[in-house]
Design an enzyme around this catalytic site. Sequence first.
Site, PDB file in Angstrom:
ATOM      1  N   LYS A 121      -7.024   3.476  -2.587  1.00 55.98           N
ATOM      2  CA  LYS A 121      -7.312   3.377  -1.155  1.00 55.98           C
ATOM      3  C   LYS A 121      -7.514   4.765  -0.573  1.00 55.98           C
ATOM      4  O   LYS A 121      -6.812   5.712  -0.936  1.00 55.98           O
ATOM      5  CB  LYS A 121      -6.159   2.647  -0.457  1.00 55.98           C
ATOM      6  CG  LYS A 121      -6.264   2.548   1.057  1.00 55.98           C
ATOM      7  CD  LYS A 121      -5.067   1.777   1.618  1.00 55.98           C
ATOM      8  CE  LYS A 121      -4.997   1.834   3.119  1.00 55.98           C
ATOM      9  NZ  LYS A 121      -3.807   1.127   3.658  1.00 55.98           N
TER      10      LYS A 121
ATOM     11  N   LYS B 226     -10.346   0.405  -1.774  1.00 58.34           N
ATOM     12  CA  LYS B 226     -10.208  -0.008  -0.377  1.00 58.34           C
ATOM     13  C   LYS B 226     -10.536   1.171   0.523  1.00 58.34           C
ATOM     14  O   LYS B 226      -9.998   2.265   0.351  1.00 58.34           O
ATOM     15  CB  LYS B 226      -8.783  -0.493  -0.090  1.00 58.34           C
ATOM     16  CG  LYS B 226      -8.518  -0.791   1.396  1.00 58.34           C
ATOM     17  CD  LYS B 226      -7.099  -1.300   1.625  1.00 58.34           C
ATOM     18  CE  LYS B 226      -6.779  -1.406   3.110  1.00 58.34           C
ATOM     19  NZ  LYS B 226      -5.421  -1.937   3.365  1.00 58.34           N
TER      20      LYS B 226
ATOM     21  N   ASP C  87       0.860  -1.192   0.000  1.00 66.00           N
ATOM     22  CA  ASP C  87       0.000   0.000   0.000  1.00 66.00           C
ATOM     23  C   ASP C  87       0.895   1.240   0.000  1.00 66.00           C
ATOM     24  O   ASP C  87       1.453   1.618   1.028  1.00 66.00           O
ATOM     25  CB  ASP C  87      -0.911  -0.001   1.229  1.00 66.00           C
ATOM     26  CG  ASP C  87      -1.964  -1.097   1.180  1.00 66.00           C
ATOM     27  OD1 ASP C  87      -1.738  -2.106   0.478  1.00 66.00           O
ATOM     28  OD2 ASP C  87      -2.998  -0.966   1.854  1.00 66.00           O
TER      29      ASP C  87
END
Length: 247
Positions: free
Chosen positions: A173, A207, A99
Amino acid sequence: MDLRNYMDSTYLKTAVQAGVSEEENSKIVQQVIKEAVEESFKLVMLRPQYVAQARAYIDLSESKVLVGTVIDFPGGKGSLNEKLEEAQRAIDAGADELDFVVNYRLFQQGMIEEVRDQICKCTQLTLGAGKTVKWIIEVAALSNMEIVQLTTLIKKVALSKFEEKQYDKIFVKSSTGFFQTEDGRPNGATVEALVLMLENANPLPVKAAGGIRNRQDAELMIGLGVKRLGTSSAKAIVDNLDSDNTY
């Protein structure tokens, strides 16, 4: 609905942030890993220095839980080379998913080509190693228009540089959960931000992370269409309990 399939069970505090010693923090990490295995969460998300520890425990347990880590966290200010080097170390240590914090400040300054290059090359490295990449855009630092524009930029890079079969390995995300806001504003995922992300990321998955602390919020976000939930309250959520965790 089995929420465990959506859960990136997360612990990203340093020892200083947790107010404990390094040894105590490592024990907390070990408990988070153990819990993820026992609960069969989708993934356990930890700082890079704990990736090898998680990989060893999960492999020994013969568990299917994935190991995730964060890159250039939480500020996203690192250079392309710094991002790539940290990512390679995480891959070598056994991470399944990376990430990255996008350099949203450069984006806000209009340095779009630099940001595009980072997204492209870091994604190439991660996918080339057979891993999943997620790009944290830090919605609390962005206007709604910037959320749309940055999400769209990530999508355009994915669609122009990668194959359709890889799209489900490239996430957008919402948040680090560590951004400092003013006046008590949310520093993580909000419905408003997620709707904008979902509308503009498709066909890439989204996400939600930051501030997800109960089952109601988790189910709401899944209902919107997110594919993963990043939370330090994973067990509380699946047990239908409220949590006072800050991430």
